[in-house]
Scaffold this motif. Structure first.
Motif, PDB file in Angstrom:
ATOM      1  N   ALA A  50      43.535  51.612 -72.839  1.00 49.41           N
ATOM      2  CA  ALA A  50      44.787  51.513 -72.494  1.00 49.41           C
ATOM      3  C   ALA A  50      45.652  52.616 -72.667  1.00 49.41           C
ATOM      4  CB  ALA A  50      45.280  50.349 -73.587  1.00 49.41           C
ATOM      5  N   VAL A  51      46.570  52.857 -71.880  1.00 48.02           N
ATOM      6  CA  VAL A  51      47.465  54.195 -71.955  1.00 48.02           C
ATOM      7  C   VAL A  51      48.885  53.493 -71.708  1.00 48.02           C
ATOM      8  CG1 VAL A  51      45.561  55.672 -71.012  1.00 48.02           C
ATOM      9  CG2 VAL A  51      47.290  54.455 -69.298  1.00 48.02           C
ATOM     10  N   PRO A  52      49.830  54.410 -72.115  1.00 50.86           N
ATOM     11  CA  PRO A  52      51.092  53.907 -72.240  1.00 50.86           C
ATOM     12  C   PRO A  52      51.578  54.073 -70.522  1.00 50.86           C
ATOM     13  CG  PRO A  52      51.060  56.174 -73.458  1.00 50.86           C
ATOM     14  CD  PRO A  52      49.537  55.763 -73.003  1.00 50.86           C
ATOM     15  N   GLY A  53      52.418  53.302 -70.383  1.00 49.41           N
ATOM     16  CA  GLY A  53      53.035  53.133 -68.790  1.00 49.41           C
ATOM     17  C   GLY A  53      53.496  54.658 -68.266  1.00 49.41           C
ATOM     18  N   ASP A 375      55.257  48.918 -73.200  1.00 44.80           N
ATOM     19  CA  ASP A 375      54.946  49.395 -71.634  1.00 44.80           C
ATOM     20  C   ASP A 375      53.339  49.927 -71.667  1.00 44.80           C
ATOM     21  OD1 ASP A 375      57.562  48.688 -71.039  1.00 44.80           O
ATOM     22  OD2 ASP A 375      58.061  50.593 -70.723  1.00 44.80           O
ATOM     23  N   ILE A 376      52.578  49.156 -71.479  1.00 46.73           N
ATOM     24  CA  ILE A 376      51.297  49.334 -71.556  1.00 46.73           C
ATOM     25  C   ILE A 376      50.398  49.377 -70.059  1.00 46.73           C
ATOM     26  CG2 ILE A 376      49.158  48.990 -72.593  1.00 46.73           C
ATOM     27  CD1 ILE A 376      50.947  48.025 -75.122  1.00 46.73           C
ATOM     28  N   VAL A 377      49.484  50.094 -69.773  1.00 41.09           N
ATOM     29  CA  VAL A 377      48.742  49.872 -68.467  1.00 41.09           C
ATOM     30  C   VAL A 377      47.207  50.007 -69.096  1.00 41.09           C
ATOM     31  CG1 VAL A 377      47.759  50.747 -66.512  1.00 41.09           C
ATOM     32  CG2 VAL A 377      50.488  50.766 -66.979  1.00 41.09           C
ATOM     33  N   VAL A 378      46.377  49.176 -68.858  1.00 46.26           N
ATOM     34  CA  VAL A 378      44.845  48.971 -68.988  1.00 46.26           C
ATOM     35  C   VAL A 378      44.294  49.488 -67.443  1.00 46.26           C
ATOM     36  CG1 VAL A 378      43.028  47.550 -69.618  1.00 46.26           C
ATOM     37  CG2 VAL A 378      45.228  47.321 -70.810  1.00 46.26           C
ATOM     38  N   LEU A 379      43.503  50.510 -67.742  1.00 46.60           N
ATOM     39  CA  LEU A 379      42.860  51.084 -66.575  1.00 46.60           C
ATOM     40  C   LEU A 379      41.524  50.413 -66.362  1.00 46.60           C
ATOM     41  CD1 LEU A 379      43.620  54.770 -67.129  1.00 46.60           C
ATOM     42  CD2 LEU A 379      45.069  53.238 -66.155  1.00 46.60           C
ATOM     43  N   ASN A 380      41.429  50.056 -64.893  1.00 47.13           N
ATOM     44  CA  ASN A 380      40.258  49.702 -64.418  1.00 47.13           C
ATOM     45  C   ASN A 380      39.256  50.983 -64.051  1.00 47.13           C
ATOM     46  OD1 ASN A 380      37.815  48.743 -63.355  1.00 47.13           O
ATOM     47  ND2 ASN A 380      38.813  47.185 -61.990  1.00 47.13           N
ATOM     48  N   TYR A 407      39.182  55.477 -58.828  1.00 52.56           N
ATOM     49  CA  TYR A 407      39.216  54.732 -59.979  1.00 52.56           C
ATOM     50  C   TYR A 407      40.651  54.648 -60.945  1.00 52.56           C
ATOM     51  CZ  TYR A 407      34.213  55.090 -59.631  1.00 52.56           C
ATOM     52  OH  TYR A 407      32.869  54.771 -59.221  1.00 52.56           O
ATOM     53  N   GLY A 408      40.705  53.944 -61.734  1.00 54.00           N
ATOM     54  CA  GLY A 408      41.849  54.151 -62.940  1.00 54.00           C
ATOM     55  C   GLY A 408      43.125  53.153 -62.537  1.00 54.00           C
ATOM     56  N   HIS A 409      42.838  52.306 -61.128  1.00 58.15           N
ATOM     57  CA  HIS A 409      43.714  51.241 -60.893  1.00 58.15           C
ATOM     58  C   HIS A 409      44.128  50.280 -62.083  1.00 58.15           C
ATOM     59  CE1 HIS A 409      44.402  52.055 -56.687  1.00 58.15           C
ATOM     60  NE2 HIS A 409      43.307  52.456 -56.563  1.00 58.15           N
TER      61      HIS A 409
END
Length: 446
Positions: A50-53, A375-380, A407-409
């Motif tokens: 999980a990273v900040p958006g 505002d959070i993005v979880v990376l595939n 990667y990382g979508h």
């Protein structure tokens, strides 16, 4: 009070990934812990990062007179799939120098945007530099200038713009290429109807010369200066030189300068036309190095697509610009982090933290911490996704990134705690985003 628990995610802390759960209450991160809190909704992160958006401070998204290029609905959706949760719209052709123009852009974004949004004012010249005074009252903090065609500010204009920017503590974002050098080189290369000739006509020297000039305007006035879309090693050298004299200078670069060189235009033709132009592999590696060292602090898209018909022209009249929003995070993760060019912390710095600092909104935006907006993005990070104009969310039916896999979508995207993308699928609605000009400003790095 509505609560969401994002559990089973790995959060980058220094140089480690720490498994945590994130409790969100009323759009704000309430707690970060290994505990499994009770919540109204539980979202399982499946052990992913999980990273900040991402925050894109330079994206041409919506021009009211040119909606066929991109609009808030398509641009913000492409941005969400690129790991971006905040977009700052850059003027394209219509000048954003009047309150009514800015408010109309905000109104349309409020209706159509999937992600948070803001505006950059401009283009500033000697005639309209007082727009700073008007637009800062509605939360605009960044203003665009050109040192060259097609919106060149005069020397007298630059002085007035920088003085007013210093007075109001706003950021001057500059397209830095020297008009005199561009004129000289275009005269040399104009007769060749060749895409490589076009790229050669806008040289690293033109960029460096303008960076130095603008750097001294910033130094003399005390105004904050941000160099847009840095494209060359000489540009990096000029930024480095000025930073040693003036801490109020920042810079950005873009994915196309980190991947393509002018040799690639032999294959893509005018579909790789943009300004500043593509340079060499030496310039590309210098930009990656500058990102990792913090010389270039910000990663931005300069998203500027157009209908195919405007690209399929001769090299000198074809549209300059490409669609970039959807590849932003995945490209940086794949070609930066996974290839060892930058660390995961640098990914977060240039894509989230530093853009938030530029806007005066860190750590409310750009961070996963207690009190920050969720505002959070979880990376595939386990599966690649193919880029194709047939499946991307931009308005245009082409992309120079066609056929590449990253990667990382986003596996999940949360915009102030609202799920927009769930397990890679769209679940959100347009109109979810909020205007960042209304947010309380904290931690301004003046």
């Amino acid at each position: 009070m509505r609560t969401i628990l994002l559990r089973n995610v790995k959060i980058p802390v220094d140089n480690e990934l720490v498994e945590e759960s994130i409790l969100i209450e009323n759009n704000i991160i309430k707690a970060i812990s290994k505990k499994n809190y009770e919540a109204d909704e539980v979202v399982d992160g499946n052990g992913l990062i999980a990273v900040p958006g991402g925050i894109d401070v330079h994206a041409h998204v919506y021009d009211p007179e040119n909606p066929e290029h991109e609009d808030w609905r398509t641009g913000s959706l492409a941005a969400a799939y690129g790991g971006i949760t905040t977009l700052i719209d850059m003027p394209l052709r219509v000048f954003v120098d009047k309150t009514e123009v800015a408010m109309e852009k905000i109104r349309v974004a409020a209706r159509d945007s999937y992600v948070n949004y803001g505006l950059t004012g401009g283009f500033l010249t000697e005639q309209n530099y007082d727009a700073i005074e008007k637009l800062v009252k509605i939360g605009v903090k960044t203003f665009k200038i050109f040192t060259c065609r097609p919106f060149q500010a005069s020397e007298k204009g630059l002085a007035k713009i920088f003085e007013k920017a210093a007075e109001k503590n706003v950021v001057v974002i500059a397209h830095a290429e020297d008009e005199g050098i561009l004129t000289l080189l275009e005269g040399k290369y104009r007769e060749a109807n060749d895409i490589e000739a076009y790229h050669l006509s806008r040289s690293p020297g033109a960029e460096a010369a303008a960076v130095l000039k603008l750097g001294y305007y910033s130094l003399e006035t005390g105004a904050r200066l941000h160099i847009a879309h840095l494209s060359s090693k000489e540009g990096v050298d000029a930024v480095t030189f000025m930073k040693n004299k003036n801490p109020k200078i920042t810079a950005e670069t873009c994915p196309h300068y980190l991947y393509f060189t002018r040799e690639d235009s032999r294959v893509h033709g005018t579909f790789l036309k943009m300004a500043p132009t593509l340079k060499t592999s030496i310039d590309r590696e210098a930009l990656w190095d500058a990102l990792e060292k913090g010389i270039v602090e910000v990663y931005a898209s300069d998203n500027a697509p157009s209908p195919r018909s405007l690209k399929e022209k001769d090299v000198w009249s074809a549209w300059g610009g490409i669609p970039n929003l959807e590849i932003m995070g995945p490209f940086l993760f794949t070609h930066g982090v996974l290839k060892g060019k930058i660390s995961l912390q640098t990914y977060i710095n240039v894509f989230s933290r530093n853009p938030a600092r530029l806007l005066g909104l860190y750590p409310f935006l750009g961070e996963i911490s207690v009190g920050s907006l969720a505002d959070i993005v979880v990376l595939n990070t386990r599966e690649q996704r193919l880029i194709s104009s047939k499946t991307h969310h931009h308005k245009v039916d082409w992309t120079p990134w066609e056929g590449l896999s990253f990667y990382g979508h986003p596996y999940y995207v949360m915009v102030h705690g609202e799920l927009i993308i769930e397990k890679g699928e769209l679940v959100g609605e347009p109109g979810t985003g909020m205007y960042v000009g209304d947010l309380e400003r904290v931690g301004v790095d003046a």
